[in-house]
Design a protein around this motif. Structure first.
Motif, PDB file in Angstrom:
ATOM      1  N   GLU A  32      27.121   6.490 -13.625  1.00  0.00           N
ATOM      2  CA  GLU A  32      27.333   7.994 -13.248  1.00  0.00           C
ATOM      3  C   GLU A  32      26.017   8.818 -13.397  1.00  0.00           C
ATOM      4  OE1 GLU A  32      29.185   7.026 -17.204  1.00  0.00           O
ATOM      5  OE2 GLU A  32      29.175   6.244 -15.239  1.00  0.00           O
ATOM      6  N   TYR A  36      20.460  12.195  -8.753  1.00  0.00           N
ATOM      7  CA  TYR A  36      20.643  12.179  -7.210  1.00  0.00           C
ATOM      8  C   TYR A  36      19.235  12.140  -6.823  1.00  0.00           C
ATOM      9  CZ  TYR A  36      21.260  14.159  -2.603  1.00  0.00           C
ATOM     10  OH  TYR A  36      21.195  14.433  -1.117  1.00  0.00           O
ATOM     11  N   TRP A  41      15.753   7.462  -0.844  1.00  0.00           N
ATOM     12  CA  TRP A  41      16.294   7.420   0.320  1.00  0.00           C
ATOM     13  C   TRP A  41      15.768   6.621   1.528  1.00  0.00           C
ATOM     14  CZ3 TRP A  41      21.082   9.344   0.225  1.00  0.00           C
ATOM     15  CH2 TRP A  41      21.495  10.005  -1.050  1.00  0.00           C
ATOM     16  N   THR A  76      30.721   3.256  -5.096  1.00  0.00           N
ATOM     17  CA  THR A  76      29.666   4.208  -5.195  1.00  0.00           C
ATOM     18  C   THR A  76      29.529   5.404  -4.027  1.00  0.00           C
ATOM     19  OG1 THR A  76      28.283   2.740  -6.341  1.00  0.00           O
ATOM     20  CG2 THR A  76      27.228   4.584  -5.579  1.00  0.00           C
ATOM     21  N   MET A  77      29.549   6.533  -4.608  1.00  0.00           N
ATOM     22  CA  MET A  77      29.227   7.572  -3.367  1.00  0.00           C
ATOM     23  C   MET A  77      28.528   8.658  -3.978  1.00  0.00           C
ATOM     24  SD  MET A  77      32.930   9.506  -3.104  1.00  0.00           S
ATOM     25  CE  MET A  77      32.450  11.174  -2.569  1.00  0.00           C
ATOM     26  N   VAL A  78      27.843   9.438  -2.811  1.00  0.00           N
ATOM     27  CA  VAL A  78      27.108  10.695  -3.498  1.00  0.00           C
ATOM     28  C   VAL A  78      27.740  11.977  -2.845  1.00  0.00           C
ATOM     29  CG1 VAL A  78      24.854  11.671  -3.588  1.00  0.00           C
ATOM     30  CG2 VAL A  78      25.042   9.141  -3.992  1.00  0.00           C
ATOM     31  N   THR A  79      27.869  12.737  -3.540  1.00  0.00           N
ATOM     32  CA  THR A  79      28.288  14.087  -2.714  1.00  0.00           C
ATOM     33  C   THR A  79      27.386  15.412  -3.064  1.00  0.00           C
ATOM     34  OG1 THR A  79      29.818  14.703  -4.706  1.00  0.00           O
ATOM     35  CG2 THR A  79      30.785  13.497  -2.785  1.00  0.00           C
TER      36      THR A  79
END
Length: 79
Positions: A32, A36, A41, A76-79
């Motif tokens: 965590e 970001y 990407w 896993t995720m990104v917000t």
């Protein structure tokens, strides 16, 4: 054929294989605390393969059966 398209695996028709994949971030997020802005990407949504099937020719239709999917202990995720 470019190196980018070289088969990751060559199989006989009807052969059963096991494929281990990356997550959609190419395993870049390890906790965590991963920032970001630290995510590359250009490296997301990696594909596994290609898999070369002996005897298959361009235009052939291949049937693929997914027998089992095993999930890892975390997601896993990104917000």
């Amino acid at each position: 054929m470019s190196a980018k398209n070289e088969p990751a695996l060559c199989v006989e028709s009807g052969e059963k294989i096991v494929v281990e994949t990356y997550d959609c971030f190419l395993n870049q997020i390890e906790s965590e605390k991963t920032a970001y802005h630290a995510i590359d990407w250009n490296q997301i949504n990696p594909a596994t393969g290609p898999v070369y099937v002996e005897g298959a020719e361009p235009g052939d239709i291949l049937k693929v059966e997914i027998k089992e999917i095993e999930l890892d202990q975390e997601g896993t995720m990104v917000t």
